[in-house]
Design a protein around this motif. Structure first.
Motif, PDB file in Angstrom:
ATOM      1  N   GLY A   1      -4.849   0.255 -38.104  1.00  7.05           N
ATOM      2  CA  GLY A   1      -5.575   0.181 -39.702  1.00  7.05           C
ATOM      3  C   GLY A   1      -6.216   1.308 -39.928  1.00  7.05           C
ATOM      4  O   GLY A   1      -6.356   1.884 -41.119  1.00  7.05           O
ATOM      5  N   ASP A   2      -6.716   2.151 -38.936  1.00 10.89           N
ATOM      6  CA  ASP A   2      -7.572   3.263 -39.098  1.00 10.89           C
ATOM      7  C   ASP A   2      -6.693   4.391 -39.528  1.00 10.89           C
ATOM      8  O   ASP A   2      -7.230   5.664 -39.975  1.00 10.89           O
ATOM      9  CB  ASP A   2      -8.414   3.703 -37.920  1.00 10.89           C
ATOM     10  CG  ASP A   2      -7.408   3.951 -36.699  1.00 10.89           C
ATOM     11  OD1 ASP A   2      -6.266   3.404 -36.422  1.00 10.89           O
ATOM     12  OD2 ASP A   2      -7.680   4.871 -35.867  1.00 10.89           O
TER      13      ASP A   2
ATOM     14  N   ALA B   1      -6.823  -0.415 -47.931  1.00 12.22           N
ATOM     15  CA  ALA B   1      -7.152  -0.109 -46.533  1.00 12.22           C
ATOM     16  C   ALA B   1      -8.602   0.463 -46.567  1.00 12.22           C
ATOM     17  O   ALA B   1      -9.372  -0.061 -45.800  1.00 12.22           O
ATOM     18  CB  ALA B   1      -6.312   0.868 -45.971  1.00 12.22           C
TER      19      ALA B   1
ATOM     20  N   CYS C   1     -17.204   6.794 -38.449  1.00  9.27           N
ATOM     21  CA  CYS C   1     -16.463   6.000 -37.730  1.00  9.27           C
ATOM     22  C   CYS C   1     -14.978   6.120 -38.288  1.00  9.27           C
ATOM     23  O   CYS C   1     -14.098   6.175 -37.592  1.00  9.27           O
ATOM     24  CB  CYS C   1     -16.617   4.398 -37.477  1.00  9.27           C
ATOM     25  SG  CYS C   1     -18.290   4.179 -36.598  1.00  9.27           S
ATOM     26  N   TYR C   2     -14.710   6.079 -39.587  1.00  8.48           N
ATOM     27  CA  TYR C   2     -13.478   6.499 -40.113  1.00  8.48           C
ATOM     28  C   TYR C   2     -13.247   7.951 -39.616  1.00  8.48           C
ATOM     29  O   TYR C   2     -12.005   8.012 -39.418  1.00  8.48           O
ATOM     30  CB  TYR C   2     -13.555   6.598 -41.755  1.00  8.48           C
ATOM     31  CG  TYR C   2     -12.363   7.032 -42.393  1.00  8.48           C
ATOM     32  CD1 TYR C   2     -11.018   6.258 -42.310  1.00  8.48           C
ATOM     33  CD2 TYR C   2     -12.667   7.974 -43.078  1.00  8.48           C
ATOM     34  CE1 TYR C   2      -9.923   6.583 -42.862  1.00  8.48           C
ATOM     35  CE2 TYR C   2     -11.347   8.950 -43.583  1.00  8.48           C
ATOM     36  CZ  TYR C   2     -10.131   8.241 -43.512  1.00  8.48           C
ATOM     37  OH  TYR C   2      -9.020   8.644 -44.257  1.00  8.48           O
TER      38      TYR C   2
ATOM     39  N   ASP D   1      -9.631  -8.421 -38.899  1.00  4.59           N
ATOM     40  CA  ASP D   1      -9.969  -7.117 -39.380  1.00  4.59           C
ATOM     41  C   ASP D   1     -10.005  -6.111 -38.440  1.00  4.59           C
ATOM     42  O   ASP D   1      -9.598  -5.114 -38.238  1.00  4.59           O
ATOM     43  CB  ASP D   1     -11.441  -6.966 -40.168  1.00  4.59           C
ATOM     44  CG  ASP D   1     -11.134  -7.817 -41.764  1.00  4.59           C
ATOM     45  OD1 ASP D   1      -9.911  -7.650 -42.346  1.00  4.59           O
ATOM     46  OD2 ASP D   1     -12.074  -8.117 -42.446  1.00  4.59           O
TER      47      ASP D   1
ATOM     48  N   TYR E   1      -5.989   5.951 -46.870  1.00 13.43           N
ATOM     49  CA  TYR E   1      -7.188   5.324 -47.281  1.00 13.43           C
ATOM     50  C   TYR E   1      -7.524   5.893 -48.624  1.00 13.43           C
ATOM     51  O   TYR E   1      -8.157   5.209 -49.331  1.00 13.43           O
ATOM     52  CB  TYR E   1      -8.246   5.571 -46.440  1.00 13.43           C
ATOM     53  CG  TYR E   1      -8.583   4.665 -45.306  1.00 13.43           C
ATOM     54  CD1 TYR E   1      -9.897   4.373 -45.053  1.00 13.43           C
ATOM     55  CD2 TYR E   1      -7.578   4.271 -44.823  1.00 13.43           C
ATOM     56  CE1 TYR E   1     -10.076   3.542 -43.894  1.00 13.43           C
ATOM     57  CE2 TYR E   1      -7.621   3.428 -43.543  1.00 13.43           C
ATOM     58  CZ  TYR E   1      -9.044   2.763 -43.341  1.00 13.43           C
ATOM     59  OH  TYR E   1      -8.983   2.063 -42.113  1.00 13.43           O
TER      60      TYR E   1
ATOM     61  N   ALA F   1     -10.452   4.545 -34.730  1.00 18.48           N
ATOM     62  CA  ALA F   1     -10.813   3.521 -34.108  1.00 18.48           C
ATOM     63  C   ALA F   1     -11.050   3.975 -32.439  1.00 18.48           C
ATOM     64  O   ALA F   1     -11.929   3.512 -31.862  1.00 18.48           O
ATOM     65  CB  ALA F   1      -9.688   2.397 -34.202  1.00 18.48           C
TER      66      ALA F   1
ATOM     67  N   ARG G   1     -11.096  -2.323 -47.324  1.00 21.53           N
ATOM     68  CA  ARG G   1     -11.084  -3.176 -46.243  1.00 21.53           C
ATOM     69  C   ARG G   1     -11.910  -2.849 -45.209  1.00 21.53           C
ATOM     70  O   ARG G   1     -13.023  -3.602 -44.688  1.00 21.53           O
ATOM     71  CB  ARG G   1      -9.883  -3.484 -45.709  1.00 21.53           C
ATOM     72  CG  ARG G   1      -9.765  -4.613 -44.871  1.00 21.53           C
ATOM     73  CD  ARG G   1      -8.074  -5.039 -44.218  1.00 21.53           C
ATOM     74  NE  ARG G   1      -7.950  -5.774 -43.298  1.00 21.53           N
ATOM     75  CZ  ARG G   1      -6.924  -6.420 -42.543  1.00 21.53           C
ATOM     76  NH1 ARG G   1      -5.879  -5.983 -43.007  1.00 21.53           N
ATOM     77  NH2 ARG G   1      -7.048  -7.269 -41.804  1.00 21.53           N
ATOM     78  N   PHE G   2     -11.727  -1.472 -44.866  1.00 17.57           N
ATOM     79  CA  PHE G   2     -12.569  -1.224 -43.730  1.00 17.57           C
ATOM     80  C   PHE G   2     -14.133  -1.007 -44.126  1.00 17.57           C
ATOM     81  O   PHE G   2     -15.055  -1.459 -43.299  1.00 17.57           O
ATOM     82  CB  PHE G   2     -11.962   0.382 -43.362  1.00 17.57           C
ATOM     83  CG  PHE G   2     -12.841   0.874 -42.315  1.00 17.57           C
ATOM     84  CD1 PHE G   2     -13.025   0.395 -40.720  1.00 17.57           C
ATOM     85  CD2 PHE G   2     -13.622   2.206 -42.500  1.00 17.57           C
ATOM     86  CE1 PHE G   2     -13.930   1.018 -39.971  1.00 17.57           C
ATOM     87  CE2 PHE G   2     -14.384   2.780 -41.470  1.00 17.57           C
ATOM     88  CZ  PHE G   2     -14.616   2.098 -40.424  1.00 17.57           C
TER      89      PHE G   2
ATOM     90  N   TRP H   1      -6.716  -5.380 -36.918  1.00 15.39           N
ATOM     91  CA  TRP H   1      -5.961  -4.373 -37.921  1.00 15.39           C
ATOM     92  C   TRP H   1      -6.455  -2.999 -37.640  1.00 15.39           C
ATOM     93  O   TRP H   1      -5.817  -2.128 -37.545  1.00 15.39           O
ATOM     94  CB  TRP H   1      -6.267  -5.024 -39.210  1.00 15.39           C
ATOM     95  CG  TRP H   1      -6.054  -3.767 -40.357  1.00 15.39           C
ATOM     96  CD1 TRP H   1      -4.887  -3.459 -40.761  1.00 15.39           C
ATOM     97  CD2 TRP H   1      -6.934  -2.839 -40.858  1.00 15.39           C
ATOM     98  NE1 TRP H   1      -5.042  -2.555 -41.770  1.00 15.39           N
ATOM     99  CE2 TRP H   1      -6.519  -2.042 -41.907  1.00 15.39           C
ATOM    100  CE3 TRP H   1      -8.271  -3.172 -40.794  1.00 15.39           C
ATOM    101  CZ2 TRP H   1      -7.179  -1.201 -42.596  1.00 15.39           C
ATOM    102  CZ3 TRP H   1      -9.355  -2.033 -41.569  1.00 15.39           C
ATOM    103  CH2 TRP H   1      -8.402  -1.031 -42.560  1.00 15.39           C
ATOM    104  N   TRP H   2      -7.894  -2.999 -37.671  1.00 14.54           N
ATOM    105  CA  TRP H   2      -8.595  -1.446 -37.319  1.00 14.54           C
ATOM    106  C   TRP H   2      -7.929  -0.974 -35.881  1.00 14.54           C
ATOM    107  O   TRP H   2      -7.577   0.224 -35.904  1.00 14.54           O
ATOM    108  CB  TRP H   2      -9.990  -2.022 -37.267  1.00 14.54           C
ATOM    109  CG  TRP H   2     -10.947  -0.679 -36.831  1.00 14.54           C
ATOM    110  CD1 TRP H   2     -11.696  -0.798 -35.841  1.00 14.54           C
ATOM    111  CD2 TRP H   2     -11.055   0.621 -37.442  1.00 14.54           C
ATOM    112  NE1 TRP H   2     -12.245   0.422 -35.512  1.00 14.54           N
ATOM    113  CE2 TRP H   2     -11.833   1.371 -36.441  1.00 14.54           C
ATOM    114  CE3 TRP H   2     -10.515   1.305 -38.435  1.00 14.54           C
ATOM    115  CZ2 TRP H   2     -12.360   2.646 -37.032  1.00 14.54           C
ATOM    116  CZ3 TRP H   2     -10.805   2.601 -38.871  1.00 14.54           C
ATOM    117  CH2 TRP H   2     -11.869   3.313 -38.067  1.00 14.54           C
TER     118      TRP H   2
END
Length: 217
Positions: A48-49, A61, A124-125, A40, A53, A129, A64-65, A43-44
Motif C-alpha cells: 500500500g505504501d 490511498a 513515513c510515506y 490498514d 498517492y 513501509a 487512507r494512509f 495493506w500498508w
C-alpha cells in the motif's frame, strides 16, 4: 479553524523515561485499536505504501494512509498518560518550532510543524513501509531509555542517513506529501531526515533517553 500538526523529539533524562511506565501502570482500562487497524496495517505493509498517492490530487490511498497514521495505533490509558507525560518532558527541554518548518535548538531537540499537515506521516510515506519500520514507535510517537536509544540508532541511521539517489527519492516523496496534504508551501522536508537523526545521535552520545510526540493544535 485549521489545525497545525506538530512533531517534537527530544533527548531527555534517562531516569525520567525509565520511571514513566511505573507511574501509570496502575491505570485501568483495556487496550483498544482503531477501526480497521488490522486491515490498514496489512495493506500498508503489503504494498500500500507504493500505490499511487497523488495524481496530482490525493488519491484514496493517500487519504487512507493519512487516517491510519493519525489513528494512534493500539493504545490503553497508561499509554495515553505516558504520551502526555512525554510531552511535558519535551516542554522542559530547550527548543522551539515554527509553523511550516523544522528547526533545531542545538542537537537535543527537534520540532517540526505544518499547518493542516503531519510531518511524521510525511517522513513515513517518504521512507515507505520497510524504511519506516526501522524507526522506533508509532508514526513519530516513541519513548526510549538510553539503552533503547543505542539499540535503535543503527536502524534509524540506515534509513535517515542516506545519500545519493535514495535520499533524492525520499525527499521527492516527502515533498509531494507536504505539497498535497498540508498548507505549508515553504516546508523544508530535509529537516525530517536530518533533525530526528541528530537528536538520536545526541542522546546516544550523552547517555540520555529520547521522546517523540505528535500532536495537533
Amino acid at each position: 479553524m485549521s489545525l497545525t500538526g506538530v512533531w517534537a523529539i527530544g533527548a531527555v533524562p534517562d531516569a525520567e523515561v525509565a520511571a514513566l511506565p511505573g507511574r501509570f501502570v496502575h491505570l485501568e482500562g483495556e487496550w483498544t485499536t482503531p477501526p480497521g487497524y488490522a486491515d490498514d496495517l496489512a495493506w500498508w505493509l503489503s504494498g500500500g505504501d507504493r500505490e499511487p498517492y497523488f495524481t496530482p490530487q490525493p488519491t484514496p490511498a493517500a487519504l487512507r494512509f493519512a487516517a491510519f497514521a493519525r489513528s494512534g495505533g493500539p493504545s490503553a490509558p497508561a499509554v495515553t498518560a505516558m504520551k502526555e507525560a512525554g510531552m511535558d518532558l519535551l516542554r522542559d527541554a530547550d527548543g522551539s518550532g515554527s509553523e511550516g518548518s523544522g528547526t533545531e535548538a542545538g542537537s537535543a531537540v527537534f520540532v517540526a510543524a505544518a499547518r493542516k499537515g503531519d510531518p511524521a506521516a510525511a517522513l513515513c510515506y517518504g521512507l515507505g513501509a520497510e524504511g519506516a519500520a526501522r524507526l522506533p514507535g508509532w508514526f513519530g510517537d516513541f519513548l526510549l531509555t538510553a539503552a533503547e536509544v543505542r539499540a535503535v540508532l543503527p536502524h534509524a541511521e540506515s534509513v535517515l542517513a542516506v545519500t545519493g539517489p535514495r535520499r533524492s527519492e525520499i525527499l521527492a516523496r516527502m515533498d509531494a506529501w507536504m505539497s498535497a496534504m498540508s498548507d505549508a508551501p515553504d516546508f523544508d522536508v530535509r529537516t525530517l531526515l536530518d533533525g530526528p537523526l541528530r537528536v538520536l545521535r545526541f542522546a546516544a552520545a550523552h547517555g540520555t533517553g529520547a521522546v517523540g510526540v505528535t500532536e495537533n493544535y
